[in-house]
Design a protein around this motif. Structure first.
Motif, PDB file in Angstrom:
ATOM      1  N   ALA A  38       1.105  -0.943   0.256  1.00 47.38           N
ATOM      2  CA  ALA A  38       0.320   0.244  -0.285  1.00 47.38           C
ATOM      3  C   ALA A  38       0.971   1.495  -0.401  1.00 47.38           C
ATOM      4  CB  ALA A  38      -0.587   0.301   1.509  1.00 47.38           C
ATOM      5  N   TYR A  54      -2.047  -5.947  -2.257  1.00 49.18           N
ATOM      6  CA  TYR A  54      -1.788  -4.519  -2.343  1.00 49.18           C
ATOM      7  C   TYR A  54      -0.635  -5.652  -3.457  1.00 49.18           C
ATOM      8  CZ  TYR A  54      -3.851  -2.798   1.365  1.00 49.18           C
ATOM      9  OH  TYR A  54      -4.794  -2.304   2.533  1.00 49.18           O
ATOM     10  N   SER A  79      -7.766  -5.053  -4.345  1.00 48.09           N
ATOM     11  CA  SER A  79      -7.476  -4.235  -2.925  1.00 48.09           C
ATOM     12  C   SER A  79      -7.096  -2.898  -3.265  1.00 48.09           C
ATOM     13  CB  SER A  79      -6.153  -5.075  -2.389  1.00 48.09           C
ATOM     14  OG  SER A  79      -4.751  -4.847  -3.476  1.00 48.09           O
ATOM     15  N   PHE A  81      -6.114   1.502  -1.970  1.00 49.54           N
ATOM     16  CA  PHE A  81      -6.157   2.411  -1.383  1.00 49.54           C
ATOM     17  C   PHE A  81      -5.840   4.048  -1.259  1.00 49.54           C
ATOM     18  CE2 PHE A  81      -1.795   4.268   1.124  1.00 49.54           C
ATOM     19  CZ  PHE A  81      -2.455   5.141   2.119  1.00 49.54           C
ATOM     20  N   ASN A  83      -5.004   6.932  -0.848  1.00 48.42           N
ATOM     21  CA  ASN A  83      -3.334   7.603   0.373  1.00 48.42           C
ATOM     22  C   ASN A  83      -4.355   9.238  -0.363  1.00 48.42           C
ATOM     23  OD1 ASN A  83      -1.977   8.325   1.030  1.00 48.42           O
ATOM     24  ND2 ASN A  83       0.198   7.742  -0.716  1.00 48.42           N
ATOM     25  N   LYS A 109      -7.752   1.573   3.429  1.00 54.65           N
ATOM     26  CA  LYS A 109      -7.650   0.871   2.870  1.00 54.65           C
ATOM     27  C   LYS A 109      -8.089  -0.754   2.865  1.00 54.65           C
ATOM     28  CE  LYS A 109      -2.717   1.874   4.203  1.00 54.65           C
ATOM     29  NZ  LYS A 109      -1.680   0.895   4.997  1.00 54.65           N
TER      30      LYS A 109
END
Length: 128
Positions: A38, A54, A79, A81, A83, A109
């Motif tokens: 991630a 990830y 998957s 994330f 950010n 996440k």
């Protein structure tokens, strides 16, 4: 990861495939490269991976996107994330912000839930 799902429940994490970002310019785009954690998702981007936890190919996106269908990982994401720096992100299963899937909070996440999620558009929301 915090998700608000409509018609169908989206498992913990994977629905967060389009992460929140900073205030974005009018140019939206996505990029693809290999990543295994991630932490490989740069600040200000929403990242998705083809594998759980990830792994495998990663693609990242910034800005609002009406059609992500040309990006393989967004069509087969496992998957994600968010950010982003100041926004949550709404994810849609259809182009042009149709078929709302859920909202991924900034910092959210999802290591995966055992199945693919198809994300065909995204819109950054709730920017601070």
């Amino acid at each position: 990861m915090i998700i608000k799902a409509s018609a169908k429940r989206i498992g913990g994490g994977i629905a967060a495939l389009v992460l929140a970002g900073t205030a974005f310019t009018s140019s939206a785009h996505a990029e693809s490269f290999s990543a295994t954690a991630a932490s490989d998702c740069p600040p200000g981007w929403f990242c998705v991976w083809a594998g759980e936890n990830y792994t495998a190919q990663m693609q990242k996106v910034e800005g609002n996107n009406t059609d992500l269908s040309r990006y393989t990982v967004f069509v087969h994401a496992r998957s994600d994330f968010n950010n982003g720096r100041s926004c949550d992100v709404n994810l849609y299963g259809g182009k042009n912000y149709t078929n709302y899937l859920g909202t991924v909070k900034r910092g959210g996440k999802g290591a995966g839930v055992g199945h693919e999620i198809k994300i065909l558009s995204n819109k950054w929301v709730n920017c601070t």
